[in-house]
Write a protein that holds these residues in place. Structure first.
Motif, PDB file in Angstrom:
ATOM      1  N   SER A 132       0.822  -1.208   0.000  1.00 44.92           N
ATOM      2  CA  SER A 132       0.000   0.000   0.000  1.00 44.92           C
ATOM      3  C   SER A 132       0.860   1.264   0.000  1.00 44.92           C
ATOM      4  CB  SER A 132      -0.934   0.008   1.212  1.00 44.92           C
ATOM      5  OG  SER A 132      -0.198  -0.032   2.423  1.00 44.92           O
ATOM      6  N   GLU A 136       0.725   4.472  -2.576  1.00 44.94           N
ATOM      7  CA  GLU A 136       0.753   5.864  -2.138  1.00 44.94           C
ATOM      8  C   GLU A 136       1.842   6.652  -2.867  1.00 44.94           C
ATOM      9  OE1 GLU A 136       1.337   8.505   1.964  1.00 44.94           O
ATOM     10  OE2 GLU A 136       1.291   6.308   2.051  1.00 44.94           O
ATOM     11  N   ILE A 158      -6.265   7.982   2.865  1.00 46.67           N
ATOM     12  CA  ILE A 158      -5.831   6.725   3.488  1.00 46.67           C
ATOM     13  C   ILE A 158      -6.408   6.638   4.893  1.00 46.67           C
ATOM     14  CG2 ILE A 158      -3.867   5.353   4.273  1.00 46.67           C
ATOM     15  CD1 ILE A 158      -2.187   6.634   2.110  1.00 46.67           C
ATOM     16  N   SER A 161      -6.130   0.351   6.545  1.00 47.94           N
ATOM     17  CA  SER A 161      -5.777  -0.522   5.423  1.00 47.94           C
ATOM     18  C   SER A 161      -6.528  -0.170   4.143  1.00 47.94           C
ATOM     19  CB  SER A 161      -6.089  -1.979   5.792  1.00 47.94           C
ATOM     20  OG  SER A 161      -7.488  -2.143   6.019  1.00 47.94           O
ATOM     21  N   ILE A 163      -7.420   2.513   0.994  1.00 41.41           N
ATOM     22  CA  ILE A 163      -7.040   3.672   0.191  1.00 41.41           C
ATOM     23  C   ILE A 163      -8.214   4.017  -0.716  1.00 41.41           C
ATOM     24  CG2 ILE A 163      -5.506   4.602  -1.582  1.00 41.41           C
ATOM     25  CD1 ILE A 163      -3.305   2.820  -0.593  1.00 41.41           C
ATOM     26  N   PHE A 178      -6.870  -3.370   1.707  1.00 37.56           N
ATOM     27  CA  PHE A 178      -5.706  -4.249   1.793  1.00 37.56           C
ATOM     28  C   PHE A 178      -5.778  -5.161   3.027  1.00 37.56           C
ATOM     29  CE2 PHE A 178      -4.300  -0.832  -0.887  1.00 37.56           C
ATOM     30  CZ  PHE A 178      -3.374  -1.385  -1.751  1.00 37.56           C
ATOM     31  N   VAL A 183      -4.292  -7.097  -2.001  1.00 34.96           N
ATOM     32  CA  VAL A 183      -5.525  -6.339  -2.242  1.00 34.96           C
ATOM     33  C   VAL A 183      -6.696  -7.278  -1.994  1.00 34.96           C
ATOM     34  CG1 VAL A 183      -6.864  -4.996  -3.897  1.00 34.96           C
ATOM     35  CG2 VAL A 183      -4.359  -4.932  -3.978  1.00 34.96           C
TER      36      VAL A 183
END
Length: 274
Positions: A132, A136, A158, A161, A163, A178, A183
């Motif tokens: 993750s 980002e 965010i 976990s 996004i 996540f 994923v």
């Protein structure tokens, strides 16, 4: 470049929705892209709606201008930018043929090249092993803005976990959930209610700053593409008129000269050559 000496068909006596029905039916029986250039935004909107009734919105795409009213007003339209980017993204994938509906003002505006678009696209699939933090970093490099809650394209948030990211390629933002470095789920969600809308297997996150706009929509189409015009002469006349229109000076954010506008436009003779 589209093939030269192509066979031309002239259909007369079509009224109401008959033109779009004929076009959609011919497209459904073929295996090539159709580019339908209507006379204006309203004409294109009705034509697109009719085609969707036959083909669905998975095969019919709408390619509008990226500006409200007209480019000379200098007011960008985020919703239209999403539609334009979504169309380019699907065409760039070259996975299946599409029927694309547009109009002169939209066709005149330049687009980023396919390579630039590809280089600024992050594809994420359910079950994929990906950090993750890496996602980002990619979003930051694409020029996305980190916020508490996303509400417009070009933003991400965010929370633990999860996004949330609002790509320029979809009407709704994506939610990436996540589990460790995997994923676990992908879905779209409503900005107002924050409720999930649709589960996804794969999402494509595209930046709105994909590179310089230096080419035309035609560069995404191959030589087998069929061109459909309501009035071909009018299309070329309108594209040339847009090229020669002076900007409307409303504030410092609008175009200050006709030269600024022309950097984002293609002339009529260039379009005619394709």
């Amino acid at each position: 470049m589209l093939e030269q000496n192509r066979i031309q068909l002239l259909l007369k006596g079509l009224s109401g929705s008959s033109g779009s029905m004929v076009c959609a039916t011919l497209f459904a029986e073929s295996a090539v892209n159709y580019l339908c250039v209507l006379n204006d935004l309203e004409d294109a909107g009705y034509f697109y709606h009719d085609c969707c009734q036959v083909l669905g919105d998975e095969q019919a795409l709408f390619f509008p201008s990226g500006y409200r009213r007209n480019i000379r007003y200098g007011q960008k339209d985020p919703a239209n930018e999403i539609l334009r980017t979504e169309t380019l993204g699907r065409l760039n994938a070259k996975d299946k043929p599409y029927l694309i509906v547009t109009y002169p003002e939209a066709l005149a505006e330049k687009v980023v090249s396919g390579n630039s678009l590809k280089n600024n696209t992050l594809s994420v699939s359910k079950g994929e092993k990906i950090d993750s933090l890496f996602v980002e970093e990619i979003l930051d490099s694409y020029g996305f803005e980190r916020v508490d809650y996303v509400y417009e394209p070009g933003q991400y948030a965010i929370r633990g976990s999860i996004i949330d990211v609002f790509s320029f390629s979809n009407e709704y933002p994506f939610r990436l959930d996540f589990f460790g470095n995997e994923v676990e789920s992908l879905r779209t969600f409503d900005v107002e209610t924050q409720l999930s809308k649709e589960k996804m297997e794969t999402v494509s996150i595209i930046s709105g700053q994909s590179g310089d706009r230096e080419t035309t929509l035609f560069s995404y189409l191959n030589e087998h593409t069929k061109l459909v015009f309501r009035n071909e002469d009018w299309v070329y006349e309108r594209i040339e008129a847009v090229w020669n229109e002076e900007p409307v000076l409303a504030n410092e954010e609008t175009f200050q000269s006709i030269e600024e506008i022309r950097l984002l436009l293609t002339q009529e003779n260039v379009i005619r050559e394709w």
